[in-house]
Motif scaffolding. Sequence first.
Motif, PDB file in Angstrom:
ATOM      1  N   THR A 193     -18.921  -5.823  32.682  1.00  0.00           N
ATOM      2  CA  THR A 193     -18.928  -4.730  33.106  1.00  0.00           C
ATOM      3  C   THR A 193     -18.320  -3.111  32.461  1.00  0.00           C
ATOM      4  OG1 THR A 193     -17.260  -3.991  35.309  1.00  0.00           O
ATOM      5  CG2 THR A 193     -16.538  -5.735  33.889  1.00  0.00           C
ATOM      6  N   VAL A 194     -18.581  -2.633  33.052  1.00  0.00           N
ATOM      7  CA  VAL A 194     -17.860  -1.294  32.562  1.00  0.00           C
ATOM      8  C   VAL A 194     -17.061  -0.403  33.454  1.00  0.00           C
ATOM      9  CG1 VAL A 194     -19.949  -0.894  31.178  1.00  0.00           C
ATOM     10  CG2 VAL A 194     -19.881   0.706  33.201  1.00  0.00           C
ATOM     11  N   TYR A 195     -16.307  -1.547  34.276  1.00  0.00           N
ATOM     12  CA  TYR A 195     -15.710  -0.620  35.566  1.00  0.00           C
ATOM     13  C   TYR A 195     -14.597  -0.694  35.536  1.00  0.00           C
ATOM     14  CZ  TYR A 195     -15.423   1.731  40.713  1.00  0.00           C
ATOM     15  OH  TYR A 195     -15.508   2.783  41.596  1.00  0.00           O
ATOM     16  N   HIS A 196     -14.403  -1.957  35.655  1.00  0.00           N
ATOM     17  CA  HIS A 196     -12.751  -2.717  36.210  1.00  0.00           C
ATOM     18  C   HIS A 196     -11.466  -3.636  35.151  1.00  0.00           C
ATOM     19  CE1 HIS A 196     -14.400  -3.152  40.072  1.00  0.00           C
ATOM     20  NE2 HIS A 196     -15.887  -3.562  39.529  1.00  0.00           N
ATOM     21  N   ASP A 197     -10.910  -3.057  35.956  1.00  0.00           N
ATOM     22  CA  ASP A 197      -9.491  -2.905  34.273  1.00  0.00           C
ATOM     23  C   ASP A 197      -9.813  -4.744  34.623  1.00  0.00           C
ATOM     24  OD1 ASP A 197      -7.344  -0.885  35.199  1.00  0.00           O
ATOM     25  OD2 ASP A 197      -7.958  -1.415  33.503  1.00  0.00           O
ATOM     26  N   GLU A 198      -9.510  -5.281  36.588  1.00  0.00           N
ATOM     27  CA  GLU A 198      -9.776  -7.496  36.442  1.00  0.00           C
ATOM     28  C   GLU A 198     -10.926  -7.249  37.138  1.00  0.00           C
ATOM     29  OE1 GLU A 198      -5.990  -8.100  37.637  1.00  0.00           O
ATOM     30  OE2 GLU A 198      -5.116  -7.539  34.954  1.00  0.00           O
ATOM     31  N   ILE A 199     -11.647  -8.272  37.189  1.00  0.00           N
ATOM     32  CA  ILE A 199     -12.259  -9.021  37.919  1.00  0.00           C
ATOM     33  C   ILE A 199     -11.791 -10.614  38.266  1.00  0.00           C
ATOM     34  CG2 ILE A 199     -14.063  -8.142  36.293  1.00  0.00           C
ATOM     35  CD1 ILE A 199     -14.082 -11.433  36.334  1.00  0.00           C
ATOM     36  N   VAL A 200     -12.400 -10.457  39.367  1.00  0.00           N
ATOM     37  CA  VAL A 200     -12.278 -12.226  40.171  1.00  0.00           C
ATOM     38  C   VAL A 200     -12.983 -12.767  40.240  1.00  0.00           C
ATOM     39  CG1 VAL A 200     -11.578 -13.146  42.232  1.00  0.00           C
ATOM     40  CG2 VAL A 200     -10.857 -11.193  41.503  1.00  0.00           C
ATOM     41  N   ALA A 201     -13.161 -13.859  39.009  1.00  0.00           N
ATOM     42  CA  ALA A 201     -14.515 -14.740  39.327  1.00  0.00           C
ATOM     43  C   ALA A 201     -14.456 -15.879  40.193  1.00  0.00           C
ATOM     44  CB  ALA A 201     -13.579 -15.515  37.695  1.00  0.00           C
ATOM     45  N   PRO A 202     -15.316 -15.840  40.370  1.00  0.00           N
ATOM     46  CA  PRO A 202     -15.827 -16.335  41.570  1.00  0.00           C
ATOM     47  C   PRO A 202     -15.707 -18.462  41.152  1.00  0.00           C
ATOM     48  CG  PRO A 202     -18.386 -15.777  40.673  1.00  0.00           C
ATOM     49  CD  PRO A 202     -16.927 -15.209  39.916  1.00  0.00           C
ATOM     50  N   GLU A 203     -15.207 -19.160  42.082  1.00  0.00           N
ATOM     51  CA  GLU A 203     -15.448 -20.451  42.096  1.00  0.00           C
ATOM     52  C   GLU A 203     -16.149 -21.310  40.708  1.00  0.00           C
ATOM     53  OE1 GLU A 203     -14.878 -22.644  45.103  1.00  0.00           O
ATOM     54  OE2 GLU A 203     -12.449 -21.772  45.683  1.00  0.00           O
TER      55      GLU A 203
END
Length: 348
Positions: A137-147
């Motif tokens: 990704t080029v957008y987020h500081d952090e991502i929330v991973a799906p289960e």
Amino acid sequence: MSETRLTEKTAGIRDVAARAGVSQTTVSHVLNATPHTRVSEDTAARVRAAAEELGYRPNRLARGLRTQASEMIGLLTEEIATTPHAGRIILGAQEEASRHNLTLAIINSELNPDPEVPSGQVQAFLDRQVDGIIYATVYHDEIVAPENLAARPAVLIGARDRAGTIPAVLPDERGGARAVVEMLVGRGHRRIAFAASAEDVPATRGRLRGYLEAMAEAGLPTEGLVVEGSSDARGGYAATNTLLDAAPTALFCYNDRMAMGAYRAAGDRGLVVPDDLSVVGFDDQAPIPESLFPPLTTVALPHYEMGAWAVDALYAIVNDSAERTASLPPALLPCPLVERESVAAPRA
């Protein structure tokens, strides 16, 4: 004659072992890059040469049936496949995957404004039995991973995992910006302006922070020398017009597109780059730097290196030679300074 007949049929691992004078196990370790094995470089070179001479290729299907591995990894991207300067992530990943005898499958998604990774696209890879997944990704500081991402080893490019369980690799934007200021200070500049981006993304914050830190360490002022604008040529033109009123001798632009506008703004004021104003960009986004006159000094993003790093890390995890849970901070890869002709010492 026997050698000619051998290459006309499908050579097997036994043939390679006989040609190299080693065991079949050693051949397997070398050609499959098996971790935690000790094979001398001379022996490995002899095995690879024998395999090349005999035209041997590992039986990937048979190996997959034995190990329950598909030897395929998935790369999920956010518009990276259609972004020219970031496409090198894919190239780096592809070439590193080939080095490990892996197949790289790619899904390119739309830019996702939400930090949650789409579970449906992850599932598409899981349905294909990939051994691991890379999310770029080029957008987020952090991502929330799906289960469902936890069903396979995973590595991130360009973002951190909010839960802190997925290894990640990031460009050292802050370090790249510091290198620009340090180079300009070394050339004798003391009034160094920064045409910043108004977009709230990790690159904006990292580059501004690096600039401010390096200026403070050099004991140089920044008041009135930072102006935000859109991260394109128009934004660079507008920001530079404002900054030139503060009489800087050097201008650091958030990216190469803003530097394009900076060249135009300087020209409109009758200033010559770099005689009257040194200009530096960021991204090394082809073909911009080489197309400007004079060619633009800039900072390169390590797209290729991040793609290769992610595949190498994922391969190590899949083969149990690295911890699957990331307890360490994300890896930061350097953003090297690419010097061309847009920087000169300030006029006396």
